[in-house]
Design a protein around this motif. Structure first.
Motif, short mmCIF file in Angstrom:
data_model
loop_
_atom_site.label_atom_id
_atom_site.label_comp_id
_atom_site.label_asym_id
_atom_site.label_seq_id
_atom_site.Cartn_x
_atom_site.Cartn_y
_atom_site.Cartn_z
N TYR A 1 -19.69 15.79 -1.13
CA TYR A 1 -18.77 15.34 -0.09
C TYR A 1 -18.56 13.85 -0.36
O TYR A 1 -19.47 13.05 -0.14
CB TYR A 1 -19.35 15.57 1.31
CG TYR A 1 -19.46 17.02 1.70
CD1 TYR A 1 -18.59 17.58 2.64
CD2 TYR A 1 -20.43 17.86 1.14
CE1 TYR A 1 -18.68 18.92 3.00
CE2 TYR A 1 -20.53 19.20 1.48
CZ TYR A 1 -19.66 19.72 2.42
OH TYR A 1 -19.74 21.04 2.77
N HIS A 2 -17.38 13.51 -0.87
CA HIS A 2 -17.14 12.17 -1.41
C HIS A 2 -16.47 11.30 -0.36
O HIS A 2 -15.40 11.66 0.16
CB HIS A 2 -16.24 12.30 -2.64
CG HIS A 2 -16.25 11.12 -3.54
ND1 HIS A 2 -15.37 10.99 -4.61
CD2 HIS A 2 -17.02 10.01 -3.56
CE1 HIS A 2 -15.61 9.86 -5.23
NE2 HIS A 2 -16.60 9.23 -4.62
N GLY B 1 -12.33 3.35 -5.18
CA GLY B 1 -12.33 4.81 -5.25
C GLY B 1 -11.89 5.32 -6.60
O GLY B 1 -12.66 5.92 -7.34
N ASN C 1 -16.55 8.37 -8.75
CA ASN C 1 -15.38 9.25 -8.85
C ASN C 1 -15.44 10.17 -10.07
O ASN C 1 -14.44 10.77 -10.46
CB ASN C 1 -14.09 8.43 -8.87
CG ASN C 1 -12.89 9.24 -8.41
OD1 ASN C 1 -13.01 10.17 -7.63
ND2 ASN C 1 -11.71 8.88 -8.91
N PRO D 1 -15.42 16.99 -5.74
CA PRO D 1 -16.12 17.28 -4.48
C PRO D 1 -15.63 18.55 -3.80
O PRO D 1 -14.59 19.11 -4.14
CB PRO D 1 -15.80 16.06 -3.63
CG PRO D 1 -14.42 15.67 -4.07
CD PRO D 1 -14.36 15.98 -5.55
N SER E 1 -12.99 15.52 0.14
CA SER E 1 -12.86 14.07 0.01
C SER E 1 -12.66 13.49 1.41
O SER E 1 -12.00 14.10 2.25
CB SER E 1 -11.66 13.70 -0.87
OG SER E 1 -11.79 14.25 -2.16
N ILE F 1 -9.64 9.13 -5.07
CA ILE F 1 -10.73 10.12 -5.00
C ILE F 1 -10.19 11.50 -4.65
O ILE F 1 -10.94 12.48 -4.70
CB ILE F 1 -11.83 9.71 -4.00
CG1 ILE F 1 -11.34 9.84 -2.55
CG2 ILE F 1 -12.36 8.31 -4.28
CD1 ILE F 1 -12.45 9.79 -1.52
N ILE F 2 -8.91 11.59 -4.26
CA ILE F 2 -8.33 12.89 -3.89
C ILE F 2 -8.11 13.70 -5.17
O ILE F 2 -7.46 13.24 -6.10
CB ILE F 2 -7.00 12.70 -3.14
CG1 ILE F 2 -7.19 11.83 -1.90
CG2 ILE F 2 -6.40 14.06 -2.76
CD1 ILE F 2 -5.90 11.36 -1.25
N LYS F 3 -8.66 14.90 -5.21
CA LYS F 3 -8.54 15.76 -6.40
C LYS F 3 -7.59 16.93 -6.12
O LYS F 3 -7.37 17.30 -4.96
CB LYS F 3 -9.92 16.30 -6.78
CG LYS F 3 -11.00 15.24 -6.98
CD LYS F 3 -10.67 14.30 -8.10
CE LYS F 3 -11.86 13.44 -8.51
NZ LYS F 3 -12.41 12.61 -7.44
N LEU G 1 -8.52 16.58 1.93
CA LEU G 1 -8.85 15.21 2.32
C LEU G 1 -8.98 15.15 3.83
O LEU G 1 -8.08 15.57 4.56
CB LEU G 1 -7.76 14.23 1.87
CG LEU G 1 -7.90 12.81 2.44
CD1 LEU G 1 -9.09 12.09 1.83
CD2 LEU G 1 -6.62 12.00 2.24
#
Length: 402
Positions: A46-47, A152, A158, A162, A165, A192-194, A199
């Motif tokens: 959990y980032h 980030g 990073n 996760p 995010s 950091i959003i993948k 998010l």
């Protein structure tokens, strides 16, 4: 590097890596973790990024995750007193032996990273990040709450994909590294959003939220807006914490005592609740009573920490403009007309004027001190800034060496 025989030697060698400064980028950490067998690929993260509130949100989220997981890791920075505070499982700090063993494994790999094309010698934070990953893997952590160090997108943390995010909030900070506008900083934190990963955010500034929404659309990621979907009612509040009723899209929680003061901590709690709900399918099976129990036990030292005694103290680690404003607002809310003596120390690379502008006018008396380390602003220089930010009041300002 000298052979490590004691914990003290291990830490001393680790701290020497600070000579390599701050380097944003992912090449070093990718290569270092590759040499360690990519432990991050076997962990659930959990980032958490954000200008402020990362640590408190992380502590609350770890407590919630412990209701559904046997072992929950927590990686945060910086530490207050003990290096081992940065890496813990179920609130138990990493052992000294585990630190030594981990660094003995990592240190011989650092020259190999430095010799790799596109890499440089790993920094202190990169080594610590690798140490945390390896430790959580060895301990078979079921979930890891993973706090960003700086920014980030190019932060060493990073390197992970996760489960969820989280971006707590966004304001001006670290402009040297992240940019001089809210939009630029939002781009960095939004890094950091993948793809396809939800998010959770409590960002309020329009420019920042717009940027995050754009990134989420591009990466086909759900955006959960805590400010729109989660609500609270304060039933009681004070220096020791606040009693709350919480309304989420799926559930109502009654009589939750959050032992952290201030409106901002309610937002941090709601953010942690939302991240827990997005990442864990078992939340519905956890009773309200169990949630009340774990939240009552949350502690996060140095963040508006109230110490009661013959003389009451509040310890606060606010270190940027936004954090100082929040601290000042919380003081007005919970301290009332009680006399405030402000003992303040600030690092020289922070926005000293903005911090003093928020806090100094609330005090009856100010004592300026110099923090330890070469970055600490001299107490005499800090006192001069304090004296120019007293507002319309005549506030005595003293300078002390420590």
């Amino acid at each position: 590097m000298k052979k490590i025989k004691t914990y003290k030697q291990a830490l001393s060698s680790l701290y020497q890596l600070r000579l390599f400064g701050t380097k944003l980028g992912l090449n070093n950490i990718h290569r270092l973790l590759q040499l360690l067998g990519n432990p991050q690929q076997r962990l659930v993260f959990y980032h958490i990024a954000g200008t402020n509130g990362k640590g408190s949100t992380a502590a609350i989220l770890q407590a919630l995750l412990r209701t559904t997981h046997r072992k929950v890791g927590l990686f945060t920075s910086p530490h207050l007193e003990d290096f081992r505070e940065r890496i813990r499982i179920n609130d138990r700090l990493i052992g000294r032996r585990e630190v030594m063993d981990g660094l003995k494994e990592i240190f011989p790999l650092l020259p190999q990273v430095a010799e790799t094309s596109g890499c440089s010698h790993p920094t202190y934070f990169e080594a610590v990040t690798a140490l945390a990953c390896r430790y959580f893997e060895k301990m078979k952590a079921d979930a890891v709450v993973w706090e960003v160090g700086l920014g980030g997108r190019l932060d060493a943390t990073n390197v992970v994909i996760p489960r969820v995010s989280v971006i707590t909030n966004i304001d001006l900070e670290h402009q040297r590294y992240l940019g001089n506008s809210i939009d630029k900083i939002a781009r960095e934190k939004g890094g950091i959003i993948k793809d396809g990963i939800p998010l959770v955010t409590a960002v309020q500034k329009t420019a920042a939220l717009s940027r995050l929404k754009k990134i989420c659309r591009e990466r086909h990621s759900l955006l959960v807006d805590v400010n729109g979907d989660y609500h609270s009612q304060v039933k009681e509040s004070g220096l020791a914490g606040q009693l709350l009723d919480i309304h989420t899209p799926d559930r109502i929680y009654h009589d939750i005592f959050l032992p952290l003061a201030g409106e901002h901590q309610i937002i941090n709690f709601l953010t942690a609740l939302a991240a827990w709900g997005q990442g864990d399918s078992r939340t519905a099976k956890v009773s309200n009573r169990r949630v009340r129990e774990v939240i009552r036990g949350v502690r996060w030292p140095g963040r508006f920490e109230f110490i009661s005694g013959s003389q009451d103290y509040i310890l606060e680690g606010a270190h940027n403009r936004a954090g100082a404003k929040v601290c000042a607002r919380t003081l007005r809310m919970v301290v009332g007309d009680r006399t405030i003596i402000l003992i303040i120390g600030v690092l020289g690379d922070k926005d000293v004027k903005a911090i003093c502008r928020s806090l100094v006018p609330l005090a009856r008396k100010v004592i300026a001190v110099q923090p330890e380390g070469e970055r600490g602003l001299a107490s005499s220089a800090l006192a001069r800034v304090c004296r120019t930010n007293t507002g319309l009041k005549k506030i005595p300002v003293l300078a002390r060496k420590s």
